[in-house]
Scaffold this active site. Structure first.
Site, short mmCIF file in Angstrom:
data_model
loop_
_atom_site.label_atom_id
_atom_site.label_comp_id
_atom_site.label_asym_id
_atom_site.label_seq_id
_atom_site.Cartn_x
_atom_site.Cartn_y
_atom_site.Cartn_z
N SER A 177 -95.50 -66.07 6.83
CA SER A 177 -96.98 -66.91 6.18
C SER A 177 -98.19 -66.06 6.16
CB SER A 177 -96.99 -68.02 6.86
OG SER A 177 -98.41 -68.61 6.14
N TYR A 214 -98.51 -73.20 14.38
CA TYR A 214 -98.19 -72.64 13.10
C TYR A 214 -98.56 -71.34 12.90
CZ TYR A 214 -96.53 -72.18 8.08
OH TYR A 214 -95.87 -71.86 6.85
N1 LIG Z 1 -94.66 -73.67 1.32
C1 LIG Z 1 -95.55 -72.62 1.61
O1 LIG Z 1 -96.80 -72.65 0.84
C2 LIG Z 1 -95.31 -71.85 2.71
C3 LIG Z 1 -96.33 -70.95 2.82
C4 LIG Z 1 -96.08 -69.72 3.81
C5 LIG Z 1 -94.74 -69.88 4.46
N2 LIG Z 1 -93.77 -70.82 4.42
C6 LIG Z 1 -92.86 -70.67 5.09
O2 LIG Z 1 -91.66 -70.89 4.09
C7 LIG Z 1 -90.53 -71.36 4.91
C8 LIG Z 1 -89.69 -72.22 4.01
O3 LIG Z 1 -90.52 -73.67 4.04
P1 LIG Z 1 -90.77 -74.24 2.47
O4 LIG Z 1 -92.06 -74.21 2.25
O5 LIG Z 1 -89.62 -73.94 1.64
O6 LIG Z 1 -90.48 -75.80 3.03
P2 LIG Z 1 -89.58 -77.01 2.93
O7 LIG Z 1 -89.94 -77.95 3.57
O8 LIG Z 1 -88.94 -77.12 1.34
O9 LIG Z 1 -88.32 -76.29 3.70
C9 LIG Z 1 -88.22 -76.16 5.22
C10 LIG Z 1 -86.91 -76.10 5.36
O10 LIG Z 1 -86.79 -75.67 6.94
C11 LIG Z 1 -85.98 -76.79 7.46
N3 LIG Z 1 -86.13 -76.86 8.91
C12 LIG Z 1 -87.17 -77.25 9.57
N4 LIG Z 1 -86.90 -77.17 10.86
C13 LIG Z 1 -85.35 -76.96 10.98
C14 LIG Z 1 -84.72 -76.75 12.07
N5 LIG Z 1 -85.22 -77.02 13.34
N6 LIG Z 1 -83.44 -76.47 12.05
C15 LIG Z 1 -83.04 -76.20 10.59
N7 LIG Z 1 -83.86 -76.51 9.55
C16 LIG Z 1 -85.10 -76.57 9.70
C17 LIG Z 1 -86.15 -78.02 6.78
O11 LIG Z 1 -85.29 -78.97 6.79
C18 LIG Z 1 -86.39 -77.47 5.35
O12 LIG Z 1 -85.20 -77.26 4.92
C19 LIG Z 1 -91.01 -71.89 6.21
O13 LIG Z 1 -90.69 -70.98 7.19
C20 LIG Z 1 -92.49 -71.98 6.08
O14 LIG Z 1 -93.07 -71.78 7.07
C21 LIG Z 1 -94.41 -71.95 3.43
#
Ligand SMILES: NC(=O)c1ccc[n+]([C@@H]2O[C@H](COP(=O)([O-])OP(=O)(O)OC[C@H]3O[C@@H](n4cnc5c(N)ncnc54)[C@H](O)[C@@H]3O)[C@@H](O)[C@H]2O)c1
Length: 255
Positions: A143, A156
Site C-alpha cells: 500500500s 496497517y
Molecule cells: N482498496 C484500497 O484502497 C487499497 C489500497 C492499498 C492497499 N490495499 C490492499 O489491497 C489488498 C486487497 O484489499 P481490497 O482493497 O481488495 O479489499 P477487500 O476488502 O475487497 O478484500 C480484502 C480481502 O482479504 C480478505 N481477508 C482479510 N483477512 C483475511 C484472512 N485472515 N484470511 C483470508 N482472507 C482475508 C478479505 O476477506 C477480502 O477477501 C489488501 O492487502 C489491502 O490492504 C487496498
C-alpha cells in the site's frame, strides 16, 4: 495462448475486491487459479464463475493469518494442479486505530493478516516453486501507506511498511529462480477502501473528495490492480524483481 497458460496461481483474499479481479484476469490468461479466502459462499461463487467460462479454479477455505491454513492451501494446490508457479499474497485488513487507541489484539491480528501471512505462505510455496523448471513469481499487495501516514492506521501502515522490506529481502534470497515484487495501490474502490473512511476526521465527505484530489481524477478499480499483478506475475516483467510498482492514480506523486 494466454500470458499465464500452463501456470498455477494461488491468490489470497480472492473472494472480493482486488483478489477476485486478479483471479478472473489470471484465469482469462490461461492460469489455473486457487482462490484462498474465508467466505465459502463468495469463494465458491468466484470458483464456479471461472469454471463456467471454461477456466480451472479451486476455492480453498483459508484464514491467511493461521500457519496451518497456509500449509493446507499449498498442499491442496499441489494435489489438484501439481505445481505452484505464481503466488499473489493479497489478503489484507485495516485494523484501524492509533498506537494508543488500537487494542493489542487488533494490532496482532493486523500484523498476522497483512505481514505474517506472507511469511507463512511463502515458506510453504517457495520450496515447490524452486522445483519448477521455470521457477516462479510472487506478487504481494502492499500500500502507499508504507510511506505515507494516514490518521488512525498504525497497525496497517506498520504492516505494509514491513511487507515492502520483506519483498526486497526475498528478492535477494530467491533470485534468479523466483522473482518477487510488490504492488503499491493507492485508493481503489473496494469494501476495504470504503470502510477506511471512518478513520479520517472528514469521514462523511472523504470518499467524495478523494477522486478530485488525484492527478488522474478517479479512484482505482480492482481491474487496474489486476493488470499490474498480471504484468508482475508474467514473463512481461522477466528482468524485474524486488521492486515496488505504485498504482495509485498519482496519489504518491502529489506527496
Ligand atoms: N482498496 C484500497 O484502497 C487499497 C489500497 C492499498 C492497499 N490495499 C490492499 O489491497 C489488498 C486487497 O484489499 P481490497 O482493497 O481488495 O479489499 P477487500 O476488502 O475487497 O478484500 C480484502 C480481502 O482479504 C480478505 N481477508 C482479510 N483477512 C483475511 C484472512 N485472515 N484470511 C483470508 N482472507 C482475508 C478479505 O476477506 C477480502 O477477501 C489488501 O492487502 C489491502 O490492504 C487496498
Amino acid at each position: 495462448m494466454g500470458k499465464l497458460t500452463g501456470k498455477t496461481a494461488i491468490i489470497t483474499g480472492a473472494t472480493k475486491g482486488m483478489g477476485r479481479a486478479i483471479a478472473k484476469l489470471f484465469s482469462e490468461e490461461g492460469a489455473n487459479v486457487v482462490l484462498a479466502g474465508r467466505d465459502n459462499t463468495a469463494g465458491h461463487e468466484v470458483e464456479y464463475g471461472i469454471r463456467n467460462k471454461g477456466g480451472k479454479a479451486l476455492f480453498v477455505h483459508t484464514d491467511v493469518s493461521l500457519p496451518e491454513d497456509n500449509t493446507r492451501l499449498v498442499n491442496l494446490t499441489i494435489e489438484e494442479f501439481g505445481s505452484v508457479d505464481i503466488v499473489v499474497a493479497n489478503a489484507g485488513m485495516l485494523g484501524l486505530g492509533s498506537i494508543t487507541s488500537v487494542s493489542p489484539e487488533i494490532w496482532k491480528k493486523t500484523l498476522d493478516t497483512n505481514l505474517n501471512s506472507v511469511y507463512h505462505l511463502l515458506r510453504e510455496a517457495i520450496p515447490y516453486m524452486q522445483k519448477n523448471e521455470n521457477g516462479g513469481t510472487v506478487v504481494v499487495t502492499g500500500s502507499i501507506a508504507a510511506h505515507k501516514g494516514f490518521p488512525n492506521h498504525a497497525a496497517y501502515n506498520a504492516s505494509k511498511g514491513a511487507v515492502q522490506a520483506l519483498v526486497k529481502q526475498a528478492a535477494v534470497d530467491y533470485g534468479p529462480e523466483i522473482r518477487i515484487n510488490l504492488i503499491q495501490p493507492g485508493p481503489v474502490d473496494t469494501e476495504l477502501y470504503r470502510s477506511s473512511a471512518v478513520a479520517f476526521p472528514n469521514a462523511e465527505t472523504i470518499l467524495d473528495e478523494v477522486p478530485g484530489s488525484l492527478p488522474l481524477k478517479r479512484v482505482g478499480t480492482p481491474l487496474d490492480i489486476a493488470k499490474a499483478a498480471l504484468f508482475l506475475a508474467s514473463d512481461d516483467s522477466s528482468w524485474i524483481t524486488g521492486t515496488v510498482l505504485t498504482v495509485d492514480g498519482g496519489a504518491s506523486a502529489k506527496g
